[in-house]
Scaffold this active site. Structure first.
Site, mmCIF file in Angstrom:
data_model
loop_
_atom_site.group_PDB
_atom_site.id
_atom_site.type_symbol
_atom_site.label_atom_id
_atom_site.label_comp_id
_atom_site.label_asym_id
_atom_site.label_seq_id
_atom_site.Cartn_x
_atom_site.Cartn_y
_atom_site.Cartn_z
ATOM 1 C CB SER A 110 -0.887 -0.011 1.249
ATOM 2 O OG SER A 110 -1.475 1.257 1.451
ATOM 3 C CE1 TYR A 133 -6.372 4.763 -2.334
ATOM 4 C CE2 TYR A 133 -4.767 4.431 -0.589
ATOM 5 C CZ TYR A 133 -5.989 4.149 -1.171
ATOM 6 O OH TYR A 133 -6.839 3.256 -0.570
ATOM 7 C CB THR A 159 -6.393 2.503 -5.410
ATOM 8 O OG1 THR A 159 -5.583 1.388 -5.056
ATOM 9 C CG2 THR A 159 -7.758 2.357 -4.767
ATOM 10 C CE LYS A 226 -7.208 -3.024 -4.323
ATOM 11 N NZ LYS A 226 -7.814 -2.079 -3.390
ATOM 12 C CG HIS A 250 -11.067 0.236 -1.237
ATOM 13 N ND1 HIS A 250 -10.334 1.055 -2.057
ATOM 14 C CD2 HIS A 250 -10.430 0.261 -0.038
ATOM 15 C CE1 HIS A 250 -9.318 1.559 -1.385
ATOM 16 N NE2 HIS A 250 -9.347 1.082 -0.164
HETATM 17 C C1 LIG Z 1 -7.519 -2.400 6.668
HETATM 18 C C2 LIG Z 1 -7.571 -2.265 5.182
HETATM 19 C C3 LIG Z 1 -6.777 -1.343 4.572
HETATM 20 C C4 LIG Z 1 -6.818 -1.181 3.187
HETATM 21 N N1 LIG Z 1 -5.994 -0.301 2.591
HETATM 22 C C5 LIG Z 1 -5.988 -0.177 1.259
HETATM 23 C C6 LIG Z 1 -5.066 0.684 0.609
HETATM 24 O O1 LIG Z 1 -4.249 1.320 1.244
HETATM 25 N N2 LIG Z 1 -5.110 0.765 -0.729
HETATM 26 C C7 LIG Z 1 -6.010 0.049 -1.488
HETATM 27 O O2 LIG Z 1 -6.019 0.151 -2.710
HETATM 28 N N3 LIG Z 1 -6.877 -0.811 -0.887
HETATM 29 C C8 LIG Z 1 -6.886 -0.934 0.445
HETATM 30 N N4 LIG Z 1 -7.742 -1.827 1.038
HETATM 31 C C9 LIG Z 1 -8.613 -2.644 0.200
HETATM 32 C C10 LIG Z 1 -7.933 -3.978 -0.173
HETATM 33 O O3 LIG Z 1 -6.894 -3.754 -1.069
HETATM 34 C C11 LIG Z 1 -8.875 -4.955 -0.846
HETATM 35 O O4 LIG Z 1 -9.520 -4.330 -1.938
HETATM 36 C C12 LIG Z 1 -9.911 -5.562 0.064
HETATM 37 O O5 LIG Z 1 -9.483 -5.605 1.379
HETATM 38 C C13 LIG Z 1 -10.221 -6.946 -0.444
HETATM 39 O O6 LIG Z 1 -11.264 -7.486 0.219
HETATM 40 P P1 LIG Z 1 -11.162 -8.581 1.412
HETATM 41 O O7 LIG Z 1 -10.599 -7.842 2.579
HETATM 42 O O8 LIG Z 1 -12.582 -8.964 1.554
HETATM 43 O O9 LIG Z 1 -10.286 -9.717 0.962
HETATM 44 C C14 LIG Z 1 -7.718 -1.973 2.421
HETATM 45 C C15 LIG Z 1 -8.516 -2.915 3.060
HETATM 46 C C16 LIG Z 1 -8.438 -3.075 4.422
HETATM 47 C C17 LIG Z 1 -9.305 -4.104 5.067
#
Ligand SMILES: Cc1cc2nc3c(=O)[nH]c(=O)nc-3n(C[C@H](O)[C@H](O)[C@H](O)COP(=O)(O)O)c2cc1C
Length: 799
Positions: A110, A133, A159, A226, A250
């Site tokens: 990330s 981002y 993203t 994404k 997300h």
């Molecule tokens: C705590 C947390 C932080 C996340 N941070 C980011 C991030 O910094 N950038 C991003 O593109 N997606 C972020 N996501 C989304 C994840 O990349 C992903 O799309 C999502 O968690 C997938 O679903 P799942 O948790 O059901 O497997 C985050 C998700 C969580 C749970």
């Protein structure tokens, strides 16, 4: 595997993590936006899919490995980008990277990673990608990208679903703040403690698709988008040059009410049709979920929250265990559903819950009055093979001034429209001279004709003269191009799902496309550097038998193959015929380039065939002209029915043809017949000049390439090409992925177009090779085109 603390599933890990974490941190990880409808929908979508078991499939050890963006992954699985792993464990992303590296799977880091890129990179040898981002201050984003590139990251994941952060009500209610010390290690500045607040001030809220172009302009790394959830955004992403899309909402943290990712996956996979990589995340909690996503069109999935749960429970070991559980479950699911390898997962593997039918999708279908759902149509319409040329066409259209080495078209200079009339006249005179009354001559041109063709005698004679193939006219079926001959032969030979078609790979897309129309999945027999090898075919035949299948036919272009340019040696030809006799299969020989190639050609397989093992699929497209759409099949094999009556295979092909095209255009046959008559009965006569012309074009292309990229330079760059003695095609191997993105860049910045060889590999391969066609261009174009190509290769090889 002995799983940690009796935790056997990802749900067990979630429960342990929940107990261990502070409620505010748990909510930050577990929560979604709004009423969390999308969050719930993600996993519910997987619950609505059933996997179809397949018995006695012989799949003992399913192969989990796959390739994404040209890199090998040990499993079709990666770690999704998530902010602040340090919130869950002091080692943070370093522990996650180490576990991902041990499992041989990639990690998308990330923008808000809590550990530096260098520390993370030191912990893994598996691919690292940077999630990006885009900030109001583009300098910040650029710095981030540059630091990741320096640390050896291999791709950027932009993203696009978060111009602002979603309303995560749990965090609002909890007044969630990042604890002191939890900070993004790769970003300058301060003020990160409230993620929502920070995003509001720092993220660029007005982004549009030009950001992709910008990102590509600051970095040579492949870019994935994404957050794509619709076919139209997928189209935009591809148009913007994306190398991949991540179907993602997300994890339900952005737009509440957005669809579950699995629901929209078929629509997106159909739109992509092999043009770029398709990944999915959201709600993947079991190995079976991974298989369902693969079946519905994903190349791989990303795992989100469960990785953080593993990290919270046991750091690196916890993440390793989470990845291990999913892999084990995936292997179980593949073995029990008879899926030998990742590439074999397709729609027939899944079915919607409560329905016995194979599912193309779990999405509700529109009523026919609202239009048709693509997944309700035959799977071939969504097959990348049938779509391969679209991207090329689009590129050619977009850059009309580029010199194109793509089309395998004959050179225009030999065609004279006036000659057509003379050919028809000659054919009519021939009919009259052989006893046809004026009314019969008229009918021969104006009426439905015999399904097997009215010029089969002339074709049989030309085969005797040109190719030393001595077969009775009754064994010839005149077809609408060679393409129809392929379709008829496959339809007749492949009687059921246990009949295997093997193809020499890389392979002409016409045969793979025809196979897919008939629900036949061809088995690729990889060519070696010098072309096809019998030993490899023998291994593939044995493997098919081992899987309980009957090898039925092997398709090959023995002379100046399309696309590789390779020619099979004489000994190999004899050996192939012997192998066919020993292993009891038929050979589909396709040889359109022989007569238009200079010098003496080796004998055709059919002319060497003493046991009627070879079905020749013939074409006049190159030796006369493609507009006629006249080809033929030579099928002199005997067919015996249960009562002992015999016919020729050609008769059976004719039976099928009567329900496909009824008969080949009488007018076209008249022109081709007239041309064969003019050539003393053969097509070779017409081709002394053309063979010289194409031979010179091939030699000129090789000469110009040699001059544009001299030997020492190409050795240093790792570039090489083959040197076919005839045909239309040669192949160039380069040290970078020769994919759609590279092609787009080559066309746009260097004004030269070619064909990615990966289009021609039915089961993957050819990622660093491109095909050049020399047939259509003038020598001036070849000169300029090769110079442009050399410039492109030089620049692309440096990145
Ligand atoms: C705590 C947390 C932080 C996340 N941070 C980011 C991030 O910094 N950038 C991003 O593109 N997606 C972020 N996501 C989304 C994840 O990349 C992903 O799309 C999502 O968690 C997938 O679903 P799942 O948790 O059901 O497997 C985050 C998700 C969580 C749970």
């Amino acid at each position: 595997m002995n799983h940690g603390g009796g935790r056997l599933t990802l749900a067990d890990y979630a429960e342990s993590a929940r107990r261990r974490l502070e409620p505010g941190v748990w909510d930050f990880v577990a929560g979604g936006a709004g009423d969390e409808r999308t969050l719930a929908a993600n996993s519910a979508a997987f619950d609505r899919v059933r996997l179809r078991p397949r018995m006695l499939s012989g799949v003992a050890e399913p192969a989990l490995g796959t390739r994404v963006l040209g890199r090998a992954w040990a499993a079709p699985l990666g770690v999704a980008p998530m902010a602040y792993h340090t919130l869950l464990h002091p080692d943070g992303e370093v522990a996650t990277a180490a576990a991902a590296g041990a499992a041989g799977v990639p990690f998308v880091v990330s923008t808000f990673a809590g550990r530096t890129f260098d520390d993370i990179a030191a912990a893994t040898a598996s691919p690292l990608w940077l999630q990006v981002y885009c900030f109001r201050d583009r300098g910040v984003t650029r710095g981030l990208v540059e630091r990741a590139a320096q640390a050896g990251f291999e791709a950027l994941v932009l993203t696009v679903d978060a111009p602002r952060l979603g309303r995560r009500l749990r965090d609002v209610r909890n007044g969630f703040r990042l604890p002191p010390g939890i900070e993004p290690a790769n970003l300058p500045g301060t003020g990160f403690s409230s993620p929502g607040e920070h995003a509001r001030t720092a993220f660029d809220p007005a982004l549009d698709w030009t950001v992709v172009e910008w990102l590509r302009s600051i970095s040579p790394l492949p870019v994935l988008i994404k957050g794509v959830l619709t076919a139209s955004d997928t189209r935009r992403a591809i148009r913007a040059g994306a190398d991949g899309v991540v179907v993602s909402n997300h994890g339900g943290r952005q737009l509440d009410g957005a669809p579950a990712t699995l629901e929209v996956l078929p629509e997106i996979a159909a739109e992509v049709s092999g043009r770029c990589a398709v990944l999915l995340d959201g709600g993947v909690r079991r190995g079976g979920d991974v298989l369902a996503a693969l079946a519905l069109g994903a190349d791989a999935v990303l795992l989100g929250r469960p990785v953080l749960h593993g990290l919270a429970v046991a750091g690196r070991d916890g993440v390793a265990d989470v990845l291990g559980i999913v892999n084990e479950e995936l292997a179980d699911a593949m073995a029990l559903s008879g899926c030998p390898a990742v590439a074999d997962a397709g729609p027939p593997l899944v079915v919607p819950a409560g329905d016995g039918r194979p599912a193309a999708a779990v999405r509700p279908r529109p009523a026919v009055s609202e239009g048709l759902a693509k997944e309700d149509l035959h799977s071939s319409v969504s097959d990348p093979v049938l779509d391969t040329m679209n991207f090329l066409n689009e590129i050619t259209h977009r850059y009309p001034d580029a010199i194109s080495f793509a089309p395998g078209r004959p050179y225009d200079g030999f065609f004279d429209p006036e000659q057509l009339f003379a050919h028809i006249r000659r054919y009519m005179d021939h009919l009259a001279a052989s006893g046809h009354s004026p009314a019969q001559v008229r009918d021969a041109l104006f009426q439905y004709g015999p399904t097997s063709g009215q010029i089969r005698e002339l074709v049989a004679k030309s085969l005797r003269l040109d190719e030393n193939i001595d077969v009775p006219a009754e064994s010839v079926v005149v077809t609408v191009g060679c393409q129809e001959a392929m379709l008829l032969a496959l339809r007749a030979l492949v009687a059921g799902p246990d009949d295997a078609l093997l193809v020499s790979s890389p392979c002409y897309v016409g045969i793979t496309g025809a196979a897919r129309l008939l629900d036949v999945e061809p088995t690729a027999v990889e060519e070696g550097p010098d072309g096809f090898r019998c030993a490899d075919l023998e291994t593939a035949l044995r493997a098919e038998r081992g899987r309980g299948r009957r090898p039925r036919a092997f398709y090959v272009i023995p002379d100046h193959s399309n696309p590789s340019g390779a020619t099979m040696g004489l000994e190999e030809r004899h050996e192939l015929l012997k192998l066919a006799a020993r292993e009891d299969f038929l050979i589909l020989e396709d040889s359109p380039y022989r007569l238009v190639s200079p010098g003496r050609q080796l004998p055709t397989l059919k002319s060497l065939d003493r046991e009627r093992r070879v079905i020749q699929l013939g074409s006049f497209a190159k030796s006369l002209f493609p507009g006629a759409r006249v080809g033929y099949a030579v099928a002199d094999q005997l067919v015996t029915d249960r009562a002992g009556n015999t016919s020729l295979l050609a008769d059976e092909l004719t039976r099928i043809k009567s329900m496909v095209t009824v008969n080949t255009s009488a007018l076209s046959q008249a022109v081709v017949g007239g041309m064969l008559l003019a050539g003393e009965g053969g097509a070779a006569e017409h081709n002394t000049d053309t063979a010289r012309h194409y031979g010179e074009a091939m030699r000129a292309t090789i000469r110009e390439l040699d001059a544009a990229l001299p030997e020492a330079e190409r050795a240093a760059l790792g570039v090489r090409w083959n040197r076919p003695s005839g045909g239309f095609f040669l192949t160039v191997t380069v040290p970078f992925p020769a994919d759609n993105a590279a092609l787009a860049r080559s066309a746009e910045e260097f004004g030269v177009i070619w064909t990615p060889m990966s289009y021609f590999y039915p089961q993957g391969g050819g990622e660093r090779t491109l095909r050049l066609s020399v047939s259509y261009l003038t020598h001036a174009d070849i000169h300029e085109g090769t110079a442009r190509l050399a410039r492109f290769i030089r620049v692309a090889a440096r990145h």
